[in-house]
Design a protein around this motif. Structure first.
Motif, PDB file in Angstrom:
ATOM      1  N   VAL A  67      -2.770 -34.413  23.253  1.00  0.00           N
ATOM      2  CA  VAL A  67      -1.970 -34.625  24.457  1.00  0.00           C
ATOM      3  C   VAL A  67      -1.655 -36.099  24.629  1.00  0.00           C
ATOM      4  CG1 VAL A  67      -1.990 -34.405  26.979  1.00  0.00           C
ATOM      5  CG2 VAL A  67      -2.973 -32.611  25.571  1.00  0.00           C
ATOM      6  N   ASP A  68      -0.397 -36.397  24.984  1.00  0.00           N
ATOM      7  CA  ASP A  68      -0.040 -37.795  25.244  1.00  0.00           C
ATOM      8  C   ASP A  68      -0.436 -38.178  26.668  1.00  0.00           C
ATOM      9  OD1 ASP A  68       1.904 -36.766  26.964  1.00  0.00           O
ATOM     10  OD2 ASP A  68       3.526 -37.025  25.537  1.00  0.00           O
ATOM     11  N   SER A  69      -0.322 -39.449  26.986  1.00  0.00           N
ATOM     12  CA  SER A  69      -0.794 -39.951  28.284  1.00  0.00           C
ATOM     13  C   SER A  69       0.031 -39.424  29.453  1.00  0.00           C
ATOM     14  CB  SER A  69      -0.790 -41.480  28.288  1.00  0.00           C
ATOM     15  OG  SER A  69       0.529 -41.948  28.054  1.00  0.00           O
ATOM     16  N   ASP A  70       1.243 -38.917  29.221  1.00  0.00           N
ATOM     17  CA  ASP A  70       2.074 -38.377  30.292  1.00  0.00           C
ATOM     18  C   ASP A  70       1.628 -36.988  30.730  1.00  0.00           C
ATOM     19  OD1 ASP A  70       3.616 -40.659  30.202  1.00  0.00           O
ATOM     20  OD2 ASP A  70       5.081 -39.782  28.833  1.00  0.00           O
ATOM     21  N   SER A  71       0.885 -36.290  29.891  1.00  0.00           N
ATOM     22  CA  SER A  71       0.422 -34.938  30.202  1.00  0.00           C
ATOM     23  C   SER A  71      -1.090 -34.892  30.087  1.00  0.00           C
ATOM     24  CB  SER A  71       1.024 -33.929  29.218  1.00  0.00           C
ATOM     25  OG  SER A  71       2.412 -33.999  29.221  1.00  0.00           O
ATOM     26  N   PRO A  72      -1.789 -35.189  31.174  1.00  0.00           N
ATOM     27  CA  PRO A  72      -3.256 -35.178  31.074  1.00  0.00           C
ATOM     28  C   PRO A  72      -3.772 -33.782  30.744  1.00  0.00           C
ATOM     29  CG  PRO A  72      -2.567 -35.323  33.359  1.00  0.00           C
ATOM     30  CD  PRO A  72      -1.328 -35.439  32.523  1.00  0.00           C
ATOM     31  N   PRO A  73      -4.869 -33.696  30.000  1.00  0.00           N
ATOM     32  CA  PRO A  73      -5.440 -32.387  29.668  1.00  0.00           C
ATOM     33  C   PRO A  73      -5.968 -31.713  30.929  1.00  0.00           C
ATOM     34  CG  PRO A  73      -6.878 -34.146  28.917  1.00  0.00           C
ATOM     35  CD  PRO A  73      -5.631 -34.787  29.421  1.00  0.00           C
ATOM     36  N   PRO A  74      -6.039 -30.400  30.916  1.00  0.00           N
ATOM     37  CA  PRO A  74      -6.536 -29.696  32.101  1.00  0.00           C
ATOM     38  C   PRO A  74      -8.002 -30.020  32.355  1.00  0.00           C
ATOM     39  CG  PRO A  74      -6.302 -28.195  30.254  1.00  0.00           C
ATOM     40  CD  PRO A  74      -5.712 -29.504  29.827  1.00  0.00           C
ATOM     41  N   SER A  75      -8.375 -30.002  33.625  1.00  0.00           N
ATOM     42  CA  SER A  75      -9.776 -30.231  33.968  1.00  0.00           C
ATOM     43  C   SER A  75     -10.494 -28.901  34.159  1.00  0.00           C
ATOM     44  CB  SER A  75      -9.879 -31.081  35.237  1.00  0.00           C
ATOM     45  OG  SER A  75      -9.179 -30.447  36.287  1.00  0.00           O
ATOM     46  N   LEU A  76      -9.764 -27.806  34.081  1.00  0.00           N
ATOM     47  CA  LEU A  76     -10.327 -26.462  34.201  1.00  0.00           C
ATOM     48  C   LEU A  76     -10.453 -25.836  32.817  1.00  0.00           C
ATOM     49  CD1 LEU A  76      -8.059 -25.187  37.112  1.00  0.00           C
ATOM     50  CD2 LEU A  76     -10.441 -25.915  37.280  1.00  0.00           C
ATOM     51  N   PRO A  77     -11.245 -24.788  32.703  1.00  0.00           N
ATOM     52  CA  PRO A  77     -11.298 -24.075  31.421  1.00  0.00           C
ATOM     53  C   PRO A  77      -9.897 -23.603  31.029  1.00  0.00           C
ATOM     54  CG  PRO A  77     -13.007 -23.286  32.894  1.00  0.00           C
ATOM     55  CD  PRO A  77     -12.134 -24.193  33.702  1.00  0.00           C
ATOM     56  N   TYR A  78      -9.657 -23.535  29.736  1.00  0.00           N
ATOM     57  CA  TYR A  78      -8.348 -23.127  29.249  1.00  0.00           C
ATOM     58  C   TYR A  78      -8.499 -22.211  28.044  1.00  0.00           C
ATOM     59  CZ  TYR A  78      -9.250 -26.975  26.006  1.00  0.00           C
ATOM     60  OH  TYR A  78      -9.828 -27.812  25.093  1.00  0.00           O
ATOM     61  N   SER A  79      -7.429 -21.513  27.750  1.00  0.00           N
ATOM     62  CA  SER A  79      -7.338 -20.666  26.563  1.00  0.00           C
ATOM     63  C   SER A  79      -6.408 -21.340  25.565  1.00  0.00           C
ATOM     64  CB  SER A  79      -6.787 -19.289  26.925  1.00  0.00           C
ATOM     65  OG  SER A  79      -7.643 -18.648  27.838  1.00  0.00           O
ATOM     66  N   VAL A  80      -6.516 -20.941  24.319  1.00  0.00           N
ATOM     67  CA  VAL A  80      -5.697 -21.520  23.257  1.00  0.00           C
ATOM     68  C   VAL A  80      -5.019 -20.401  22.481  1.00  0.00           C
ATOM     69  CG1 VAL A  80      -5.673 -23.024  21.229  1.00  0.00           C
ATOM     70  CG2 VAL A  80      -7.401 -23.361  22.996  1.00  0.00           C
ATOM     71  N   VAL A  81      -3.705 -20.533  22.284  1.00  0.00           N
ATOM     72  CA  VAL A  81      -2.965 -19.615  21.432  1.00  0.00           C
ATOM     73  C   VAL A  81      -2.686 -20.361  20.132  1.00  0.00           C
ATOM     74  CG1 VAL A  81      -0.846 -18.281  21.153  1.00  0.00           C
ATOM     75  CG2 VAL A  81      -1.928 -18.457  23.407  1.00  0.00           C
ATOM     76  N   VAL A  82      -3.030 -19.732  19.011  1.00  0.00           N
ATOM     77  CA  VAL A  82      -2.864 -20.329  17.684  1.00  0.00           C
ATOM     78  C   VAL A  82      -1.858 -19.484  16.908  1.00  0.00           C
ATOM     79  CG1 VAL A  82      -4.034 -20.998  15.551  1.00  0.00           C
ATOM     80  CG2 VAL A  82      -5.272 -21.082  17.726  1.00  0.00           C
ATOM     81  N   VAL A  83      -0.813 -20.135  16.400  1.00  0.00           N
ATOM     82  CA  VAL A  83       0.189 -19.467  15.569  1.00  0.00           C
ATOM     83  C   VAL A  83       0.257 -20.242  14.257  1.00  0.00           C
ATOM     84  CG1 VAL A  83       2.599 -18.770  15.373  1.00  0.00           C
ATOM     85  CG2 VAL A  83       1.499 -18.778  17.600  1.00  0.00           C
ATOM     86  N   SER A  84       0.249 -19.509  13.140  1.00  0.00           N
ATOM     87  CA  SER A  84       0.278 -20.155  11.833  1.00  0.00           C
ATOM     88  C   SER A  84       1.121 -19.340  10.875  1.00  0.00           C
ATOM     89  CB  SER A  84      -1.151 -20.287  11.293  1.00  0.00           C
ATOM     90  OG  SER A  84      -1.153 -20.864  10.008  1.00  0.00           O
ATOM     91  N   ASP A  85       1.647 -20.018   9.855  1.00  0.00           N
ATOM     92  CA  ASP A  85       2.414 -19.304   8.842  1.00  0.00           C
ATOM     93  C   ASP A  85       1.534 -18.766   7.721  1.00  0.00           C
ATOM     94  OD1 ASP A  85       1.878 -21.795   7.768  1.00  0.00           O
ATOM     95  OD2 ASP A  85       3.915 -22.168   7.074  1.00  0.00           O
ATOM     96  N   THR A  86       0.262 -19.144   7.693  1.00  0.00           N
ATOM     97  CA  THR A  86      -0.716 -18.567   6.767  1.00  0.00           C
ATOM     98  C   THR A  86      -2.007 -18.325   7.547  1.00  0.00           C
ATOM     99  OG1 THR A  86      -1.579 -20.708   6.068  1.00  0.00           O
ATOM    100  CG2 THR A  86       0.215 -19.802   4.765  1.00  0.00           C
ATOM    101  N   PRO A  87      -2.878 -17.445   7.086  1.00  0.00           N
ATOM    102  CA  PRO A  87      -4.106 -17.186   7.819  1.00  0.00           C
ATOM    103  C   PRO A  87      -5.008 -18.418   7.903  1.00  0.00           C
ATOM    104  CG  PRO A  87      -3.700 -15.444   6.223  1.00  0.00           C
ATOM    105  CD  PRO A  87      -2.717 -16.541   5.942  1.00  0.00           C
ATOM    106  N   VAL A  88      -5.504 -18.686   9.097  1.00  0.00           N
ATOM    107  CA  VAL A  88      -6.489 -19.746   9.311  1.00  0.00           C
ATOM    108  C   VAL A  88      -7.621 -19.173  10.154  1.00  0.00           C
ATOM    109  CG1 VAL A  88      -4.875 -21.697   9.143  1.00  0.00           C
ATOM    110  CG2 VAL A  88      -5.278 -20.633  11.352  1.00  0.00           C
ATOM    111  N   LEU A  89      -8.818 -19.663   9.913  1.00  0.00           N
ATOM    112  CA  LEU A  89      -9.964 -19.316  10.753  1.00  0.00           C
ATOM    113  C   LEU A  89     -10.057 -20.361  11.848  1.00  0.00           C
ATOM    114  CD1 LEU A  89     -12.601 -18.479   7.993  1.00  0.00           C
ATOM    115  CD2 LEU A  89     -11.209 -16.881   9.316  1.00  0.00           C
ATOM    116  N   VAL A  90     -10.329 -19.933  13.076  1.00  0.00           N
ATOM    117  CA  VAL A  90     -10.388 -20.833  14.213  1.00  0.00           C
ATOM    118  C   VAL A  90     -11.692 -20.603  14.953  1.00  0.00           C
ATOM    119  CG1 VAL A  90      -9.247 -21.581  16.327  1.00  0.00           C
ATOM    120  CG2 VAL A  90      -7.883 -20.683  14.446  1.00  0.00           C
ATOM    121  N   GLN A  91     -12.385 -21.697  15.248  1.00  0.00           N
ATOM    122  CA  GLN A  91     -13.631 -21.607  15.996  1.00  0.00           C
ATOM    123  C   GLN A  91     -13.684 -22.760  16.991  1.00  0.00           C
ATOM    124  OE1 GLN A  91     -17.190 -21.730  13.648  1.00  0.00           O
ATOM    125  NE2 GLN A  91     -18.481 -21.149  15.362  1.00  0.00           N
ATOM    126  N   ALA A  92     -14.061 -22.452  18.214  1.00  0.00           N
ATOM    127  CA  ALA A  92     -14.221 -23.485  19.244  1.00  0.00           C
ATOM    128  C   ALA A  92     -15.663 -23.982  19.236  1.00  0.00           C
ATOM    129  CB  ALA A  92     -13.870 -22.918  20.612  1.00  0.00           C
TER     130      ALA A  92
END
Length: 107
Positions: A67-92
């Protein structure tokens, strides 16, 4: 409006917190073009943020890295949508890796 980079899509809805890290592992033999969109309750979605993950490699960004300085990150919990052109494994991974762990009381 975003242009999706591919058709492989998943979401992490566990309630990521600011500072949490996402591990993206490209399991394929081709470069992965990944889009991340972050959604917090009561706010506009942030993104999409585009990343390139080389074949059979890992990247571990935090929302604050993207995130750039003009858009501060949320201070609340958030969800993430991941889109890829090949399979990737994602772990938080929680940000507080050095937090005290639960210990079983001595007998």
């Amino acid at each position: 409006m975003s242009t999706m980079v591919g058709n492989w899509k998943m979401a992490i809805t566990d309630g990521c917190m600011p500072g949490d890290q996402l591990s993206l592992f490209n399991i394929s033999s081709a470069t992965a073009h990944v889009e991340l969109t972050f959604c917090a309750e009561g706010g506009q979605p942030l993104g999409p943020f585009r990343l390139i993950v080389p074949a059979q490699r890992t990247q571990s960004p935090t929302l604050e890295d993207l995130v750039d300085s003009d858009s501060p990150p949320p201070s609340l919990p958030y969800s993430v949508v991941v889109v890829s052109d090949t399979p990737v494994l994602v772990q938080a991974h929680p940000a507080a890796q050095d937090a005290p762990k639960w210990r079983r009381p001595a007998a």
